[in-house]
Design an enzyme around this catalytic site. Structure first.
Site, short mmCIF file in Angstrom:
data_model
loop_
_atom_site.label_atom_id
_atom_site.label_comp_id
_atom_site.label_asym_id
_atom_site.label_seq_id
_atom_site.Cartn_x
_atom_site.Cartn_y
_atom_site.Cartn_z
N MET A 181 0.86 -1.19 0.00
CA MET A 181 0.00 0.00 0.00
C MET A 181 0.90 1.24 0.00
SD MET A 181 -3.01 -1.14 2.61
CE MET A 181 -3.99 0.33 2.30
N GLY A 184 2.29 3.61 -4.84
CA GLY A 184 2.06 4.27 -6.12
C GLY A 184 1.65 3.34 -7.25
N THR A 235 -1.45 2.43 -8.23
CA THR A 235 -2.55 2.98 -9.03
C THR A 235 -2.05 4.15 -9.87
OG1 THR A 235 -4.19 2.25 -7.43
CG2 THR A 235 -4.85 4.02 -8.91
N GLU A 249 -6.62 -2.92 -8.29
CA GLU A 249 -6.98 -3.72 -7.09
C GLU A 249 -7.20 -5.18 -7.47
OE1 GLU A 249 -6.70 -2.53 -4.21
OE2 GLU A 249 -7.00 -0.37 -4.33
N CYS A 268 11.13 -3.37 10.04
CA CYS A 268 10.13 -2.69 10.87
C CYS A 268 8.81 -3.47 10.86
CB CYS A 268 9.93 -1.25 10.39
SG CYS A 268 11.43 -0.25 10.61
ZN ZN Z 1 11.77 0.40 8.37
#
Ligand code: ZN
Length: 200
Positions: free
Chosen positions: A22, A25, A27, A93, A184
């Site tokens: 998500m 970029g 789309t 999508e 992360c």
């Molecule tokens: Zn990160």
């Protein structure tokens, strides 16, 4: 940047896939390619699954509010009803369509059409999403786009979800997600959402 190898369509078509997390970029990239086809006077359509009703029904709107009119369909097979005379088919999508999409894309490309598919390659748990893996295998051209991880600034390929829900599809809540790099993403809830600060 992706450059078409041949804008003058040949009897044999091809499949392009634009995938990523998500906020990467996808789309925007799909719309950019369709706009270029439009300026080349090629007849195109833009299709999205009916279940993606986050925004206006008849338009595909990326997060930067680029809008383009589109057709919504419940099943991939319905795309075939709209392609008479059409040279370029954009599908947004695509992860929400069932596996029939693979067959439909093959059929369209074999009929000489250029098919551009955009979709999430992984769900919020980092698992390959829907038919995108199959489409990546059969496509002539693959573009993986990335977001930027708000925690460390590295390229982000994962979509992390804060909302507590087991549903794979959680629509209408982009604020429940943030892009994250692999490291992360693995830290999970130990990292708190980064709030957006606006510049002046
Ligand atoms: Zn990160």
């Amino acid at each position: 940047m992706f450059l078409e190898s041949n804008v003058k369509l040949q009897p044999a078509g091809w499949i392009e896939v634009v995938c990523g997390s998500m906020f990467s970029g996808k789309t925007e990239e799909l719309l950019r390619r369709l706009k270029r086809a439009y300026y080349a006077r090629q007849l195109y359509i833009l299709v999205k699954p009916a279940k993606d009703n986050r925004y206006a029904e008849r338009e595909v709107i990326s997060h930067d509010e680029n809008a383009m009119e589109c057709i919504t369909v419940d099943h991939p097979g319905q795309i075939l009803k709209h392609v008479s005379g059409v040279e370029v088919i954009g599908i947004d999508e695509a992860q929400f369509f069932d596996s029939e999409l693979v067959e439909v894309c093959e059929q369209l490309a074999n009929a000489g059409k250029r098919v551009i598919v955009a979709g999430l390659d992984m769900d919020f748990l980092g698992r390959p999403f829907g038919s995108i893996p199959q489409l990546l295998a059969i496509a002539e051209y693959v573009t993986k786009v990335h977001a930027i991880c708000p925690h460390c600034g590295n390229l982000a390929s994962h979509s992390y979800r804060f909302a507590k829900s087991d549903e794979t599809i959680l629509l209408g809540a982009t604020e429940a997600y943030e892009p994250r790099c692999r490291k992360c993403f693995s830290l999970g809830d130990r990292l708190k959402p980064k709030s957006i600060s606006k510049g002046h």
